[in-house]
Design an enzyme around this catalytic site. Sequence first.
Site, PDB file in Angstrom:
ATOM      1  N   ARG A  88      12.796 -17.454  -1.062  1.00 20.12           N
ATOM      2  CA  ARG A  88      13.437 -17.096  -2.340  1.00 20.12           C
ATOM      3  C   ARG A  88      13.465 -18.306  -3.271  1.00 20.12           C
ATOM      4  O   ARG A  88      13.381 -18.182  -4.481  1.00 20.12           O
ATOM      5  CB  ARG A  88      14.871 -16.617  -2.078  1.00 20.12           C
ATOM      6  N   HIS A 175      22.303 -17.334  -0.035  1.00 19.22           N
ATOM      7  CA  HIS A 175      21.484 -16.130   0.175  1.00 19.22           C
ATOM      8  C   HIS A 175      20.034 -16.582   0.409  1.00 19.22           C
ATOM      9  O   HIS A 175      19.119 -16.235  -0.318  1.00 19.22           O
ATOM     10  CB  HIS A 175      21.587 -15.238  -1.061  1.00 19.22           C
TER      11      HIS A 175
END
Length: 311
Positions: A88, A175
């Site tokens: 990510r 995350h």
Amino acid sequence: MKVTVIGAGNVGASCAEYIALNRIASEVVLLDIKENFAEGKAMDLMQTATLNKFNTRIVGVTNDYSKTAQSDVVVVTSGVPRKPGMTREELIGINAGIVKGVCDNVLKHSPNTILIIVSNPMDTMTYLALKETKLPKNRVIGMGGILDSSRFKYYLSVAMGVPASDIHATVIGGHGDTTMIPLTRLATWNGVPVSKFLDDATLKKVAADTMVGGATLTAMLGTSAWYAPGASVAVLVDAILNDQKKIYPCCVYLDGEYGQKDICLGVPVIIGKNGWEKIVDYELNDEEKALFYKSAEAVRNMNKVLSEMKV
Ligand code: APR
């Protein structure tokens, strides 16, 4: 109640669909930069209204922010998703410019809105959105922990052979594949610790599978997942619009809580009509505190990369 979803791609459209299916808001505006794309998604979704019996009005627009005016909640999903093998974090350069521009436009038309950031790397994008908009901290929320926790519950339910809906489990921290922290010690099945039913090796595997849950799907699908991300955003929007006071792990600005300052990171918060209303202290043990510290360091490094980019 009006919700705007920026980015009518996989996650944005799925989020609009769950909001309509669960009758969470009366109006959803889908906005995308691609000509006619959001209009098409909105029309397709509206053609399910009679079948699914919902009354939510879903409107699609191409970059026309005037149509988003007075939104109670704005969800930012615009940006590029990862491809197989990517983290990510690798999306930072392109997505930071997009998120910054989008937030500026959103605020011009909905100065009182609550912002939900989904674009990755989400923790850094949430920090960017907070600094960029200068909104009160309670009105900027990053969505990652609800999704990661849902994946954690899924893997626990598979290992135990019980319904995921009977499991309570939380993922905090960043995350990211290496920064999220599945809180195995606090996970329960109908109130009983899952460690009563699963051995240590299985619990470790469940936690490891959870952490790469997104990457696993990206490898299978060729792009990042959308059903669970969309549904996770929808429950968060529901908790805000209906002032539910639910506890969800969300990425919020920490000012000393959980031992961290000047960073947005995933912690359990109470969600209601004011956005995130209170951080809940789960009283981490030393091992969990060390993981949280490590996670914060990684996210802080990513924030530093962003600040050096001068987006
Ligand atoms: N303004 C509005 N929309 C934009 C902009 C912009 N400046 N830039 C890109 N978009 C739109 C794209 O046109 C596309 O339709 O955002 C949409 C993104 O959709 P997808 O490519 O399908 O990506 P998706 O899987 O939905 O993921 C979106 O959420 O989970 C995260 O990592 C994921 O950052 C990614 C984001």
